[in-house]
Design an enzyme around this catalytic site. Structure first.
Site, PDB file in Angstrom:
ATOM      1  N   HIS A  93       3.922 -53.100  -1.079  1.00  0.00           N
ATOM      2  CA  HIS A  93       4.423 -52.251   0.009  1.00  0.00           C
ATOM      3  C   HIS A  93       3.448 -52.320   1.189  1.00  0.00           C
ATOM      4  O   HIS A  93       2.233 -52.217   0.988  1.00  0.00           O
ATOM      5  CB  HIS A  93       4.556 -50.803  -0.484  1.00  0.00           C
ATOM      6  CG  HIS A  93       5.103 -49.887   0.554  1.00  0.00           C
ATOM      7  ND1 HIS A  93       6.449 -49.842   0.876  1.00  0.00           N
ATOM      8  CD2 HIS A  93       4.494 -48.993   1.369  1.00  0.00           C
ATOM      9  CE1 HIS A  93       6.640 -48.959   1.833  1.00  0.00           C
ATOM     10  NE2 HIS A  93       5.477 -48.425   2.156  1.00  0.00           N
ATOM     11  N   ARG A 105      16.179 -52.571  -3.177  1.00  0.00           N
ATOM     12  CA  ARG A 105      16.975 -51.599  -3.948  1.00  0.00           C
ATOM     13  C   ARG A 105      16.066 -50.766  -4.823  1.00  0.00           C
ATOM     14  O   ARG A 105      15.024 -51.246  -5.287  1.00  0.00           O
ATOM     15  CB  ARG A 105      17.999 -52.320  -4.839  1.00  0.00           C
ATOM     16  CG  ARG A 105      18.966 -53.185  -4.080  1.00  0.00           C
ATOM     17  CD  ARG A 105      19.965 -52.349  -3.323  1.00  0.00           C
ATOM     18  NE  ARG A 105      20.735 -53.181  -2.420  1.00  0.00           N
ATOM     19  CZ  ARG A 105      21.506 -52.700  -1.461  1.00  0.00           C
ATOM     20  NH1 ARG A 105      21.617 -51.395  -1.269  1.00  0.00           N
ATOM     21  NH2 ARG A 105      22.180 -53.507  -0.680  1.00  0.00           N
ATOM     22  N   ILE A 106      16.511 -49.552  -5.090  1.00  0.00           N
ATOM     23  CA  ILE A 106      15.740 -48.647  -5.943  1.00  0.00           C
ATOM     24  C   ILE A 106      16.189 -48.840  -7.382  1.00  0.00           C
ATOM     25  O   ILE A 106      17.386 -48.920  -7.667  1.00  0.00           O
ATOM     26  CB  ILE A 106      15.969 -47.194  -5.478  1.00  0.00           C
ATOM     27  CG1 ILE A 106      15.411 -47.030  -4.062  1.00  0.00           C
ATOM     28  CG2 ILE A 106      15.304 -46.212  -6.438  1.00  0.00           C
ATOM     29  CD1 ILE A 106      15.917 -45.809  -3.355  1.00  0.00           C
ATOM     30  N   ARG A 154      26.663 -48.092  -9.491  1.00  0.00           N
ATOM     31  CA  ARG A 154      25.236 -48.450  -9.523  1.00  0.00           C
ATOM     32  C   ARG A 154      24.727 -48.694 -10.949  1.00  0.00           C
ATOM     33  O   ARG A 154      24.016 -49.685 -11.190  1.00  0.00           O
ATOM     34  CB  ARG A 154      24.458 -47.335  -8.827  1.00  0.00           C
ATOM     35  CG  ARG A 154      22.992 -47.517  -8.801  1.00  0.00           C
ATOM     36  CD  ARG A 154      22.349 -46.385  -8.045  1.00  0.00           C
ATOM     37  NE  ARG A 154      21.955 -46.797  -6.726  1.00  0.00           N
ATOM     38  CZ  ARG A 154      20.877 -47.541  -6.497  1.00  0.00           C
ATOM     39  NH1 ARG A 154      20.142 -47.965  -7.493  1.00  0.00           N
ATOM     40  NH2 ARG A 154      20.543 -47.876  -5.279  1.00  0.00           N
ATOM     41  N   VAL A 175      10.474 -43.472  -4.927  1.00  0.00           N
ATOM     42  CA  VAL A 175      10.447 -44.616  -4.006  1.00  0.00           C
ATOM     43  C   VAL A 175       9.014 -44.869  -3.537  1.00  0.00           C
ATOM     44  O   VAL A 175       8.326 -43.940  -3.100  1.00  0.00           O
ATOM     45  CB  VAL A 175      11.361 -44.336  -2.796  1.00  0.00           C
ATOM     46  CG1 VAL A 175      11.272 -45.485  -1.784  1.00  0.00           C
ATOM     47  CG2 VAL A 175      12.792 -44.139  -3.253  1.00  0.00           C
TER      48      VAL A 175
HETATM   49  C1  GRF Z   1       6.878 -57.212   2.378  1.00  0.00           C
HETATM   50  O1  GRF Z   1       6.288 -56.797   3.559  1.00  0.00           O
HETATM   51  C2  GRF Z   1       6.717 -56.187   1.294  1.00  0.00           C
HETATM   52  O2  GRF Z   1       5.596 -55.409   1.451  1.00  0.00           O
HETATM   53  C3  GRF Z   1       7.954 -55.334   1.429  1.00  0.00           C
HETATM   54  O3  GRF Z   1       8.966 -56.234   1.798  1.00  0.00           O
HETATM   55  C4  GRF Z   1       8.390 -57.318   2.510  1.00  0.00           C
HETATM   56  C5  GRF Z   1       8.916 -58.573   1.892  1.00  0.00           C
HETATM   57  O4  GRF Z   1       8.541 -59.721   2.619  1.00  0.00           O
HETATM   58  N1  GRF Z   1       8.240 -54.628   0.202  1.00  0.00           N
HETATM   59  P1  GRF Z   1       8.846 -61.155   2.044  1.00  0.00           P
HETATM   60  O5  GRF Z   1      10.341 -61.226   1.745  1.00  0.00           O
HETATM   61  O6  GRF Z   1       8.031 -61.338   0.799  1.00  0.00           O
HETATM   62  O7  GRF Z   1       8.447 -62.091   3.139  1.00  0.00           O
END
Ligand code: GRF
Length: 211
Positions: A112, A94-95, A68, A147
């Site tokens: 998110h 990925r984190i 990693r 996360v």
């Molecule tokens: C989104 O819903 C975002 O909130 C999450 O992953 C999804 C990505 O969607 N982190 P896209 O690939 O931008 O359509």
């Protein structure tokens, strides 16, 4: 801290609807940024193909579970070689560790699909439905070592309605994401974001909330 250049990297693993929304907002002149590179850990991510077709530089750094740190160093190199000041995680699954984050301290932003700190994790939409939540939403935040955690730049609530499935709820969440993420990226590249004690302030006093 150096002055932001407006050059951003967008990290993606999947469909890329946020990448498209961001690129469109840039094209409309709503975001003072240019996408210098789109980087993915997934070679066949639709987001990458879209970026290539649009003439944006792309880079693939396949995830290496066995090493990693080396993978993350390659990822940082791929971003750094494009002279990027802000890193946008747009569905990047990925984190990132402290090493990467220190390089772009308070300049890595994530979107998110929940009102953090509720429903952290990879299935925030399904978890909100399973919990019987009446309201969920979207958070755009700076990324720290935890996360789905870090100083919040923007949040907006979205109602969960009877009969909602992941797909129907996600469609309404996406519509909000596609507005909030470009707005937050614009604030970052303009140098309007300050972080003190783990909290972000934007401009003199502005903090975005719909309610
Ligand atoms: C989104 O819903 C975002 O909130 C999450 O992953 C999804 C990505 O969607 N982190 P896209 O690939 O931008 O359509």
């Amino acid at each position: 801290m150096c002055e932001p250049s407006g050059r951003i990297a967008v990290l993606v693993s999947g469909a890329g609807s946020n990448l498209v929304a961001l690129a469109d907002a840039i094209e409309r002149g709503e975001v003072g940024a240019q996408i210098a590179v789109v980087v993915s850990d997934v070679a066949d991510a639709p987001a990458l193909a879209w970026a290539s077709e649009r003439g944006i530089a792309t880079s693939v750094v396949p995830f290496d579970r066995a090493d990693r740190p080396a993978w993350e160093a390659r990822l940082a190199d791929a971003v750094e070689s494009h002279g990027v000041e802000v890193v946008v995680l747009a569905g990047f699954m990925r984190i990132l560790s402290g090493r990467f984050l220190q390089r772009w301290m308070d300049r890595v932003v994530n979107v998110h699909p929940s009102l953090l700190p509720a429903f952290r994790g990879a299935d925030a939409v399904g978890d909100a439905i399973a919990a019987g939540a009446l309201v969920t939403g979207v958070t755009v935040h700076l990324v720290d070592e935890l996360v789905d955690h870090g100083p919040i730049l923007a949040q907006e609530a979205v109602d969960v309605v009877p009969g909602d499935t992941r797909a129907t709820l996600l469609e309404r969440l996406h519509a909000v994401e596609h507005r909030l993420l470009p707005w937050a990226v614009d604030q970052l590249v303009r140098g309007n974001v300050r972080v003190v004690d783990g909290r972000a302030t934007i401009g003199p006093t502005e903090q975005r909330s719909s309610r």
